[in-house]
Write a protein that holds these residues in place. Structure first.
Motif, PDB file in Angstrom:
ATOM      1  N   ASP A 140      44.338  35.944  35.770  1.00 37.15           N
ATOM      2  CA  ASP A 140      44.514  36.415  37.142  1.00 37.15           C
ATOM      3  C   ASP A 140      44.030  35.317  38.085  1.00 37.15           C
ATOM      4  N   TYR A 141      44.116  35.539  39.375  1.00 40.19           N
ATOM      5  CA  TYR A 141      43.636  34.546  40.336  1.00 40.19           C
ATOM      6  C   TYR A 141      42.100  34.566  40.405  1.00 40.19           C
ATOM      7  N   SER A 142      41.533  33.490  40.891  1.00 39.75           N
ATOM      8  CA  SER A 142      40.076  33.409  40.977  1.00 39.75           C
ATOM      9  C   SER A 142      39.568  34.207  42.169  1.00 39.75           C
ATOM     10  N   ARG A 143      38.288  34.569  42.094  1.00 42.26           N
ATOM     11  CA  ARG A 143      37.650  35.332  43.152  1.00 42.26           C
ATOM     12  C   ARG A 143      36.365  34.630  43.556  1.00 42.26           C
ATOM     13  N   HIS A 161      30.061  41.431  38.995  1.00 41.15           N
ATOM     14  CA  HIS A 161      30.496  42.738  38.524  1.00 41.15           C
ATOM     15  C   HIS A 161      30.500  43.715  39.687  1.00 41.15           C
ATOM     16  N   PRO A 162      31.547  44.476  39.850  1.00 45.29           N
ATOM     17  CA  PRO A 162      32.829  44.477  39.140  1.00 45.29           C
ATOM     18  C   PRO A 162      33.623  43.197  39.442  1.00 45.29           C
ATOM     19  N   PRO A 163      34.334  42.685  38.452  1.00 50.41           N
ATOM     20  CA  PRO A 163      35.000  41.392  38.623  1.00 50.41           C
ATOM     21  C   PRO A 163      36.055  41.354  39.718  1.00 50.41           C
ATOM     22  N   ASN A 164      36.673  42.481  40.015  1.00 57.39           N
ATOM     23  CA  ASN A 164      37.726  42.515  41.030  1.00 57.39           C
ATOM     24  C   ASN A 164      37.225  42.842  42.431  1.00 57.39           C
ATOM     25  N   PRO A 166      34.504  41.165  44.694  1.00 53.80           N
ATOM     26  CA  PRO A 166      33.460  40.181  44.985  1.00 53.80           C
ATOM     27  C   PRO A 166      32.420  40.642  45.997  1.00 53.80           C
ATOM     28  N   ASN A 167      32.784  41.549  46.896  1.00 53.54           N
ATOM     29  CA  ASN A 167      31.809  42.023  47.882  1.00 53.54           C
ATOM     30  C   ASN A 167      30.705  42.860  47.249  1.00 53.54           C
ATOM     31  N   ARG A 168      30.868  43.264  45.993  1.00 55.89           N
ATOM     32  CA  ARG A 168      29.837  44.040  45.283  1.00 55.89           C
ATOM     33  C   ARG A 168      29.066  43.205  44.272  1.00 55.89           C
TER      34      ARG A 168
END
Length: 198
Positions: A140-143, A161-164, A166-168
């Motif tokens: 997938d794309y990077s975050r 975490h969670p990987p999808n 980033p604000n968390r």
């Protein structure tokens, strides 16, 4: 002795931001190997650093149970770490400094790389204005996520975490205090040797 060294790598043995050297030595006339170490006592004790390790944010099978609050995982290769700050003494008063480094650039052929990324900050005890972490993903794309006001002489553990989301993502900061003792003795490099099995 040093002539019997077959491999060497940098490592922060005392977790103080000063990079030491670990060596693998072959015992003459046998197949035994020894682990040796050179501790670094040549750096100025006033030098500042920040050490960053980006973890995987994964756990085996119980991430969603109540007793695991943060899935740390282990360090993961290929992550990008950058910082940006201002420092006095550059061309005209304050100047902006930016530096980037990858974490674990090679995973094969016994690279003996540091499991973290360490930035030397010199003699400037300023906060790092921004720490930018980019986590790559092969499917997938990077975050990315950015933290501000990072304290120098600290170790920063990033848990994506969670990987999808980033604000968390979480960052744990461990501060390494410096002693106020200063000596005028010349620096000495010490060496220790520990037996290891082949």
């Amino acid at each position: 002795g040093l002539s019997d060294t077959v491999m060497a790598t940098f490592f922060d043995l005392y977790e103080n931001g000063m990079v030491d050297i670990i060596t693998i030595e072959k015992s003459p006339g046998s197949n035994n190997y020894f682990v040796g170490a050179f501790s670094n006592s040549t750096q100025d004790s006033d030098a500042y650093f920040v050490k960053v390790i980006v973890l995987s944010g994964k756990c085996f099978n119980d991430c969603f149970e109540d007793h695991i609050r943060v899935p740390y995982g282990t360090n993961s290769p290929g992550q990008t770490i950058c910082y940006k700050t201002q420092r006095p003494g550059l061309e005209e008063g304050f100047g902006e400094i930016e530096s980037c480094a990858p974490q674990l650039t090679q995973t094969a052929f016994c690279p003996l790389q540091l499991p973290y990324t360490i930035f030397g900050l010199g003699l400037a005890p300023n906060f790092l204005d921004y720490m930018f972490i980019n986590v790559t993903n092969a499917t997938d794309y990077s975050r990315a996520h950015t933290w501000s006001q990072i304290i120098p002489n600290s170790q920063m553990y990033v848990i994506p975490h969670p990987p999808n989301e980033p604000n968390r993502w979480e960052a744990k900061l461990f501060i390494t205090p410096r002693s106020e003792e200063h000596t005028s003795e010349p620096p000495v490099t010490s060496r220790s040797r520990m037996p290891s099995s082949a």
